[in-house]
Each structure stands twice: as structure tokens, then as C-alpha cells.
Design an enzyme around this catalytic site. Structure first.
Site, short mmCIF file in Angstrom:
data_model
loop_
_atom_site.label_atom_id
_atom_site.label_comp_id
_atom_site.label_asym_id
_atom_site.label_seq_id
_atom_site.Cartn_x
_atom_site.Cartn_y
_atom_site.Cartn_z
N GLN A 796 0.74 -1.09 -0.17
CA GLN A 796 -0.08 0.00 -0.12
C GLN A 796 0.89 1.29 0.06
O GLN A 796 0.45 2.40 -0.08
CB GLN A 796 -0.91 0.21 1.20
CG GLN A 796 -1.90 -1.15 1.17
CD GLN A 796 -2.74 -0.97 2.82
OE1 GLN A 796 -2.26 -1.71 3.65
NE2 GLN A 796 -3.79 -0.53 2.62
N ASP A 799 6.25 4.62 -1.56
CA ASP A 799 7.71 5.05 -1.32
C ASP A 799 8.79 4.43 -2.31
O ASP A 799 9.84 4.81 -2.23
CB ASP A 799 8.32 5.19 -0.01
CG ASP A 799 7.91 3.81 0.75
OD1 ASP A 799 7.35 3.87 1.69
OD2 ASP A 799 7.85 2.79 -0.01
N HIS A 814 -1.18 1.49 -4.46
CA HIS A 814 -1.58 2.79 -4.62
C HIS A 814 -0.76 3.51 -5.35
O HIS A 814 -0.66 5.02 -5.34
CB HIS A 814 -1.51 3.24 -3.11
CG HIS A 814 -2.60 2.83 -2.34
ND1 HIS A 814 -2.52 2.90 -0.90
CD2 HIS A 814 -3.78 2.16 -2.57
CE1 HIS A 814 -3.65 2.32 -0.38
NE2 HIS A 814 -4.46 1.78 -1.30
N CYS A 873 1.92 19.76 -18.21
CA CYS A 873 2.57 18.65 -19.05
C CYS A 873 3.50 19.07 -20.29
O CYS A 873 3.09 20.11 -21.03
CB CYS A 873 1.46 17.78 -19.49
SG CYS A 873 2.27 16.39 -20.51
N GLY A 914 2.66 -4.09 9.00
CA GLY A 914 2.68 -2.67 9.12
C GLY A 914 1.77 -1.94 8.48
O GLY A 914 1.82 -0.66 8.07
#
Length: 971
Positions: A796, A799, A814, A873, A914
Site C-alpha cells: 500500500q 515510497d 496505490h 505537461c 505494518g
């Protein structure tokens, strides 16, 4: 026909603006406020004024607002009071609306009643509103002004005024201080909190009706009037639904009017089977009879003696004027010979001055709840633990020390006979807050908006709502979710105590315990979601439950044990909240009471000497302390609620210290207290599992090792795995959110200001995430994958630390902060490249972030964000850039979800690392694995939403634990 008429006066030439009247009987001309003709210096200006006046006159005539000048004089004599009476009469309004109009007119007529409508100006309205705001609530004054606006608008239509002076003009720019008069946010509570409130309400009333009604309202979201007006014919058990056809609206006279539901929100509310049985059993047990006021049979009846109240002064107002209690006034009315002559004369004089009239009709058993009476004597004391200020000062609810949660003590001297008082479940909670809580619960369960609107009786007029329809599968999922939440709250309540003094709840608890034993489950041997709910409510939960011992009074509910305050062998603090506050005795003798099924020490003392004796204790127990509840005027009663001394200017907190005897002693730590809906956590420097012994932790480790040895395990990781890399998580060890509110997709896509705020803060927060490196936990997962023990990883986290640690093909549920996507053309680019572009666009941007969230969104002051420039963009030149992550409120792509489900289907077990599993995006995989009968192990510091489904549970630091597991399996 409009024209300019040339005139001469005293040798000077001027022009009058003349035009044709709409009735075509004569010509008229433009006049000033004094009724004299306006003199224009040029023909052109007079011509334009005449044309405008003629156009305005004909337009007003079309709307029926034009009045001939000869009749205007008579219309100016109509006063506001006369017109208001005419405007609010014979309109066919509902009794509730007529009552509200009369209440609002009482605030308008003293100022504007005798004033001609044409003489009322906007300045007068503003001055009146300002004066009203000094005396009354903002919402009340807003209602008064709305009626004033409505009456003056009708006066304009009737030709009594040229314009509505109470109209607020729009488009004048932002008004200063507009948000200063906002009311407090509506409070909600958890389903466990609602269950506790229902139990207390039943204890306060002395019957089961209040328990059933409060649970009914909590799990259906019905309005209070709909609950009171629910007839038995619309609550059939076999239908498993409640039909909303009527409500009972209480008027100021005390009469309950049977009227349609608010905004004609007729609807059918689906009911879980357990709720239909609960209400059906209540109807069968109480056998309700037709009420005398409507002749209809209602599900719920009132409590106490009632009559028909008269308008005018109340008993309390008489008591305040006479300077006595309401009981004394009642004695003067009913038993005057029992009252002293001087007091009786004073009360009789107050009755005569106010014109007090006793209730009409003979006393009788109340057929329905009264709005204010139920709130004052049932709901508010149950929710807050305090009786509100009524005829006497606000005071805590006096209760006995047992059975749990304490039975209210009644009668004279109740405070002296009581052993405890309740702590609040939720401050400022109202009955309507239960409706808000039900709406929030449906959001948490992922209920479609169209079904939520139907259930709540709301109407969505948008185009998208017209194309959305409720299906049977939607209803089934919602009912299933409500059933699951209900049994979870029952499990949490059972952890506090297996029995209840409320008969209907006691039966439910026993049935639940029997069903669990029949299924071979022992709720004392694992930490279910009930523990999470209890901790979210701030309630202490322990795995090791002491057996109850007999007290000197013969009760087996509380176990008395002495405690030497000077002893150094003190247990560690685990939490600082409890449902009841025990009283000490005089003279003070330090003592503690162990509450069964909480497994903790409860310090109780009576102030003064007790607080001084605690000053020598180590750590946070050393005070300073103060009395939370001062003595009332003229009262010698004391409520010894011990609490830490608050900061200057803050409200006192009713807090006791609960000592957890099952946890190992802490070397150092701190205790933070919060409200019952929050959490209180002791951060101990010593390692180990708070509330669980070494044997339990060792057994959990062995269970996880055995699960991994078979191979084919799928890992589901959360933010807790990355905290040792310096990336914070959203929730602490209790699962409650402790960081800043994350950016939602709706905010990000809805405004350029939100995107500027996000990119400015993310530009700083990204550095912390981008510089983070994998920790021992990530490397241990990679070792488990390489050894063949783990078949796949679902994370999830955004990082990218799993990939950095070398974990192959980890599914980033995610997304990843390392990439950026264009919302217009879909082009993906790296975050490092965007970081360079943002540096070039904002060369002078220098700021320091207060804290960084797991999604890379840093906390930053608003003044630092102003002037930050975003970039578009580079491919389509105008597209909006967004990090390639799933924001809160955004759906995970279906192919990615399907890939995760396939991975779980092929797995032998699921290992959660976690994650508190608070959001459904991760919890659904745990539920999916549990439905298939696959083992689920959870390693997380703190409770999780998946605890009831876990076959193994470890509350230990992840880095060291996972390294230990990898070493064990590699040996």
C-alpha cells in the site's frame, strides 16, 4: 410616450421627464423623494430619464407591483405588523411552520411592528440584526432575518415597498469575518460508543425501550421525529425493513402533531435481520396500545407522567423568580401545608407576577418521549456522563461501582451513596449526531451515494443522480456490513464485561458468547477487532483477565487490592481512560480497584491529601493534580474526579490513571490523555508487547514461522513497514490518525489553488521520500521472497522502497511517488525530472516543512505557498500533472485490483506487515483470504481492523521481527 417637457422658472430653463402611465389614463413625470418633479438641465438627460421611468412602470405593471400615485399615499400607511399578520394568515401552513413564524415574529414586531413598511431602511435592518446577535444564537437570528426578508418581498409584490431592504446583495467581494459565526461541528461516535450510550440510556430510564430505540436510530439514521412516530404497522419483522410514512413533531404547546416526514422523504429503510428481530421482540414484549392523542399504535412509548402543557411561563421560571427550587414550587402547588409561610408567600407572589398556569388535564402516563426531557434526562447524561444545567447546576451522574458499567443512584443523598460517576463517551454529542454517525458509517462501508441518499431521505437533484439507481446487491452489501459492525461492537462490549444490567443487552451478550463457543472460538485468547474498537473509544483492553473476587459488600464485580503509593514496584501506565470513576473515602486511604475484564489498576482518591500523596510517584503519576469538579454554590457534595492540572485557559479534563498490571514495567514513558473517542498511549522505551506477555509473543512468532515454512505466502505491506526508514505513517499504534489530513482526489482535481498547495508542499516533502532507503524490514521481505517463502508482495506504500530493496515485481496498489502522470494525455514521466522543472520555475522558493506525510505531502504554512508556480505537461502543454498515486477518495484501477485478488487466490496464506487496515483497499484482501479459509497473520504495532480475522497476531517492531523470521527460516 416618453418625452422631455421644457419649463421655465424665474428666468431659468429646465426640463421635466414625462411618460405615459401604464393605466393610460394620464401622464406622469419623474419625482424625487419629496414628491416634487425632478428638474433636468438638458433635454437629453430628461428624455433618457423619462424613457427609463416609463419602462420601469410598465415592467412593474406586468408583475402587478405598479400602484397609481393617488393610491400610493394610502399604501404608505400600512405598518409592518399589519402586513405581517395578513401575510402569515390563511396560507395553509403546517402547524410547525406557523409555530416557527410566530416565534420569529416575536423578535421582529418590537422593532418594526408599528413602522410603515416604506420607512424601513437597510440600515435599520442591519442595526436590528446586530443587536439580535448580541442576545441570541447565530442560527436563530438567521431564521428571524429570513422571515423578515420573506415578508418584505411579499410587501414589494403587493406594492407597499419599492424594494426589499432585507435582501443581501451578492457579488460585493468577500466579507470580512464571514466564518466567525459558524456553529460547532456535529459530533459523532463509534458504534461501540453508541452501544455504550444505549446501555446507559436504558439504565437511566429503568427499561429496555431506550436501548432498542437508540440502537434502532444508530443503524437506520432515522430522524428523531420518525423514531417517535414509527407505527407498529410499518415495522414488521418479516419485512426486514422500516417504512417511513409519518413523524411526530412536538409543538411548543407540548402537543405532538402527526405529519409527513421532513421534505416528504417517504422511504423504506432496509434492516439487518438482527435489528428486525430486536425491534420485533421489543414490540412482542411491550405489546404497545393505541395512544390517547392520535389513537394509533407506536413502536416506542414515553416515560414518566405527562399532561398537556400550556403556553407561557414555566415552573423553572417561577422557581428562579422566587429564589427557590422547582421542588419547592411543586410543593406550594400540591402540598402548601408542607412549605414555610414566608417561602409560600414568595412563591405565590412569583406565580401571580408571571401568570403561571398549571398543566391542563389530569396527569397520565406519557404516550411519547418529550424532546427536551429525553435530551436532558436520558441522552445527554448517557453520552456525557453529566446531567445538564436545568433546575440545578450541572452535575455528574452518580452510579454504583457495580455491576458494570454502574447503575445510576437515585433519590435524596444520591451523591453520598454513589461509588462512581461516568466519564463521557462523546462530548457535545446529540441525538441528531447519531444520524450523522450512520451516514459516516455508510461512507466507511463504501455504500454508493444513491443508496445513502435514499436511506437518509435526502434528494440529489444533479444529473448524475438521475442516472444512478439502487440495486438489490447494493442493499445486500450494506446490510451485510451493518451486521458485521454490530457484532464487532458486541464483541468489544463483551471484552469490557460479559454481562449487563440491561436485560435485552445481557441476553444479546449471552447469545453472542454462546454462538462463539459453539463455533469453537474463545474471545479471551485473541485480540479481535473488538479490541480495536475499544481502543479507538479510549477503553482499556487486556488479554489476561483476573478472576473477580468478593468485596466486603458481597459484590463480585470489583476486586479490591491495596497499593502503597510510596512503593517503587509500580506497574506501567497503559492508558488513562476508563468508563467509570471510583470515589475515595474519608479519611483518605490509597487504594486501587481491579475491574474484571479490563486487567488494570484504577487509582481512586478524594482530592486534597490524595493529590499530595501522589506527588512522590515517579513519571507522569507525580502530578500536579487538581479537582476537576468544584463545589456547587451552597453545596457540600464533592465529586472526587482526579485529573492532571490543565494549562491556563483550558477546560479541566476528567481523567483517572489506569495501571495495566499485565504489561512489563516501563523504564520511562509518557501518558497522553484524550477524550473517550480518542486514544491514550504509553510510549515505553523498553521492548516487548504492551498488554501481552513474552509467552504470547513467542507463540505468535512460532505461528508465523510455521506459516512461512510452507511457502506460497503473499505479503500485504503498509506504511508501518517504512517508518524505520524515516517516513512517518498516518496512524499511530492505536490506529487513530495522527498526521495531517491527506490531499483527496476531489480537492486536487477541483481547483488550481489546491494543486498549487499540494505541489508546493510535495516539492519539499518529496526530498524526504526520495532520499529514504530500505530498512531491515524491506531487506527481510526480499530475503523471504528469494528463499521461496513469499510468493508475491502487495504494498500500500507509494515510497518504492520494496523495489529499492530488490523485491521483484511488487504490486504497488496505490501507485508510486517516483512517477508523474498527465491527467489530459496520460503521459508518464519521472518525479526527478519534475523536481528539476519545479526548481527552475521557483528559483527563490525556500521553505522548511514542519512534518512530512507518507504520500510526500509536507505540512507548510499558507504564506509560504503563495506565489509558488506549478508546471504543465511537456507533451500536451496544457495538461495537469498529478503524482502517479491513488489519492484518498480515488479508486484503485480495476485491473490492478484483479491482479491482487489473483495473487491472494493462489496464495497459501496472507501476511500483513505494518498496516492498520483502516481503509478498505487493503482490508478487502484480508477478508477475501479469510473467506477462503486461508491463514492470516498480522505483524503491526497497534490494533488493526483485520484482527478478528487473524489466526496469528504480533505487536512487535517490524524491522527486528522480520529479520528474526528471515534468520530462523534461513537457518
Amino acid at each position: 410616450m416618453a418625452y422631455a417637457e421644457k419649463r421655465t422658472a424665474r428666468g431659468k430653463t429646465y426640463f421635466r421627464a414625462c411618460y405615459q402611465r401604464p393605466d393610460r389614463t394620464a401622464q406622469d413625470y419623474v419625482k424625487d423623494q419629496d414628491g416634487r418633479a425632478v428638474r433636468y438641465p438638458t433635454k437629453t438627460t430628461a428624455q433618457k430619464a423619462a424613457e427609463k421611468a416609463e419602462a420601469d412602470a410598465f415592467e412593474a405593471a406586468k408583475k402587478g407591483r405598479w400602484i397609481p400615485p393617488e393610491q400610493a399615499a394610502s399604501t404608505q400607511k400600512i405598518t409592518f405588523g399589519e402586513f405581517a399578520t395578513q401575510a402569515t394568515t390563511n396560507l395553509g401552513l403546517a402547524a410547525s411552520t406557523e409555530q416557527n413564524y410566530a416565534r420569529s415574529l416575536a423578535h421582529l414586531l418590537p422593532t418594526f411592528g408599528d413602522m410603515p413598511i416604506r420607512d424601513i431602511t437597510a440600515g435599520m435592518v442591519a442595526a436590528w440584526e446586530k443587536e439580535q446577535l448580541r442576545q441570541f444564537a447565530d442560527n436563530s437570528v438567521k431564521g428571524y432575518r429570513k422571515l423578515l426578508h420573506r415578508i418584505l418581498l411579499d410587501a414589494v409584490d403587493a406594492g407597499h415597498a419599492d424594494r426589499n431592504v432585507a435582501e443581501r446583495r451578492r457579488g460585493r467581494g468577500r466579507r470580512h469575518g464571514r466564518s466567525q459565526h459558524r456553529g460547532p461541528e456535529k459530533q459523532i461516535t463509534t458504534m461501540l460508543g453508541s452501544l455504550l450510550i444505549a446501555e446507559r440510556a436504558s439504565l437511566l430510564s429503568g427499561r429496555d425501550d431506550e436501548f432498542v430505540a437508540h440502537i434502532h436510530k444508530t443503524y437506520t439514521g432515522m430522524r428523531w421525529g420518525e423514531i417517535v412516530g414509527l407505527e407498529t404497522q410499518y415495522a414488521r419483522r418479516e419485512a426486514r425493513a422500516f417504512r417511513i410514512e409519518w413523524q411526530l413533531y412536538e409543538l411548543d404547546s407540548g402537543e405532538l402533531e402527526r405529519c409527513p416526514p421532513k421534505d416528504d422523504s417517504y422511504r423504506t429503510i432496509d434492516s439487518p435481520q438482527w435489528l428486525a428481530d430486536l425491534v420485533g421482540d421489543h414490540i412482542a414484549r411491550t405489546r404497545p396500545k393505541p395512544c390517547p392523542c392520535h389513537g394509533r399504535t407506536y413502536v416506542y412509548s414515553g416515560r414518566g407522567i405527562g399532561g398537556t402543557r400550556q403556553m407561557g411561563p414555566t415552573l423553572r421560571q417561577v422557581a428562579e423568580l422566587a429564589g427557590v427550587s422547582t421542588g419547592t414550587v411543586s410543593n406550594v402547588l400540591n402540598r402548601p401545608d408542607m412549605v414555610a409561610e414566608r417561602t409560600r408567600v414568595r412563591v405565590e407572589k412569583a406565580i401571580a407576577e408571571l401568570g403561571f398556569v398549571r398543566q391542563a388535564g389530569p396527569p397520565r402516563q406519557a404516550a411519547h418521549w418529550r424532546r427536551s426531557g429525553h435530551a436532558a434526562w436520558i441522552f445527554t447524561p448517557a453520552a456525557t456522563g453529566w446531567y445538564p444545567k436545568k433546575a440545578r447546576e450541572a452535575h455528574p451522574v452518580p452510579v454504583t461501582g457495580g455491576p458494570f458499567p454502574g447503575v445510576p443512584v437515585r433519590g435524596r443523598g444520591a451523591s453520598n451513596r454513589a461509588e462512581a460517576c461516568w466519564l463521557p463517551v462523546k462530548e457535545r454529542l446529540t441525538r441528531h449526531g447519531l444520524r450523522h454517525g450512520h451516514r459516516t458509517l455508510m461512507e466507511e462501508l463504501g455504500t454508493p451515494k444513491v443508496l445513502m441518499d435514499e436511506r437518509m431521505g435526502h434528494e440529489d437533484g444533479s444529473v448524475s443522480a438521475r442516472y444512478a439507481h439502487v440495486t438489490d446487491s447494493m442493499r445486500a452489501r450494506l446490510v451485510e456490513g451493518l451486521t458485521e459492525v454490530w457484532y464487532e461492537s458486541l464483541d468489544a462490549r463483551q471484552l469490557l464485561h460479559p454481562r449487563s444490567p440491561v436485560p435485552v443487552l445481557d441476553r444479546l451478550l449471552q447469545e453472542r458468547a454462546g454462538s462463539r463457543q459453539g463455533a469453537g472460538q474463545d474471545h479471551t485468547q485473541f485480540t479481535p477487532r473488538a479490541s480495536q474498537n475499544a481502543l479507538k473509544a479510549g477503553l482499556p483492553v487486556s488479554e489476561n483477565r483476573p478472576s473477580p473476587a468478593t468485596t466486603p459488600s458481597g459484590r463480585q464485580d470489583l476486586n479490591l487490592r491495596p497499593l502503597d503509593p510510596q512503593s517503587s514496584a509500580l506497574p506501567s501506565c497503559a492508558t488513562s481512560r476508563c468508563l467509570i470513576v471510583l470515589r475515595g473515602r474519608t479519611p483518605f486511604r490509597p487504594r486501587t480497584r481491579t475491574i474484571p475484564h479490563l486487567g488494570g489498576w484504577l487509582l481512586a482518591c478524594s482530592g486534597g491529601a490524595a493529590a499530595r500523596s501522589l506527588s512522590g510517584l515517579p513519571g507522569p503519576l507525580g502530578g500536579p493534580y487538581r479537582r476537576a469538579v468544584p463545589r456547587g454554590p451552597g453545596s457540600t457534595r464533592r465529586w472526587p474526579v482526579l485529573c492532571p492540572r490543565p494549562r491556563r485557559g483550558s477546560a479541566p479534563r476528567r481523567t483517572l490513571l489506569l495501571m495495566d498490571t499485565s504489561a512489563p514495567p516501563a523504564q520511562s514513558g509518557s501518558v497522553s490523555a484524550s477524550s473517550l473517542d480518542g486514544t491514550a498511549v504509553a510510549d515505553a522505551a523498553s521492548s516487548g508487547l504492551a498488554g501481552m506477555g513474552d509467552e504470547a509473543a513467542g507463540a505468535g512468532v512460532e505461528a508465523v514461522v510455521g506459516m512461512l515454512e510452507g511457502g506460497g505466502v503473499v505479503v500485504l505491506s503498509g506504511a508501518g513497514l517504512s517508518t524505520e526508514s524515516g517516513i512517518p505513517d498516518y496512524r499511530g499504534v492505536t490506529g487513530s490518525r495522527r498526521r495531517g489530513t491527506p490531499m483527496t482526489y476531489q480537492e486536487f482535481a477541483g481547483s488550481e489553488e489546491s494543486r498549487q498547495r499540494y505541489w508546493a508542499r510535495s516539492h519539499l516533502g518529496w526530498r524526504a521520500v526520495g532520499e529514504a532507503r530500505p530498512n531491515d524490514g524491506h531487506r527481510a521481505v526480499t530475503r523471504l521472497v528469494g528463499g521461496g517463502f513469499v510468493a508475491g508482495v502487495i504494498t500500500q506504500n507509494v515510497d518504492g522502497l520494496h523495489a529499492a530493496a530488490g523485491t521483484p515485481q511488487a504490486i504497488e496498489l496505490h501507485g508510486s511517488l517516483h512517477h508523474v502522470v498527465c491527467l489530459t494525455c496520460g503521459n508518464r514521466s519521472t518525479r526527478e525530472h519534475l523536481d528539476q522543472r519545479l526548481d527552475e520555475a521557483n528559483p527563490g522558493f525556500r521553505a522548511v516543512a514542519a512534518q512530512v506525510n507518507p504520500d510526500g505531502d509536507a505540512e507548510l504554512a499558507d504564506e509560504r505557498i503563495a506565489g509558488f508556480r506549478t508546471v504543465s505537461c511537456q507533451i500536451c502543454r496544457t495538461g495537469t500533472l498529478k503524482p502517479d498515486v491513488i489519492f484518498f477518495g480515488e479508486n484503485v484501477p480495476k485491473p490492478r485490483v484483479a491482479q491482487c485478488y489473483d495473487l491472494v487466490d493462489a496464495a497459501s496464506a496472507l501476511l500483513v506487515l505494518g498496516s492498520s487496515l483502516t481503509v478498505m483497499s487493503g482490508l478487502r484482501f484480508v477478508r477475501h483470504a479469510a473467506k477462503q479459509g486461508k491463514p492470516v497473520a498480522i505483524v503491526n504495532q497497534g490494533v488493526t481492523r483485520g484482527d478478528p480475522l487473524a489466526t496469528a497476531r504480533l505487536d512487535l517492531p517490524l524491522g527486528a521481527t522480520l529479520t528474526h523470521l528471515a534468520d530462523r527460516l534461513a537457518a
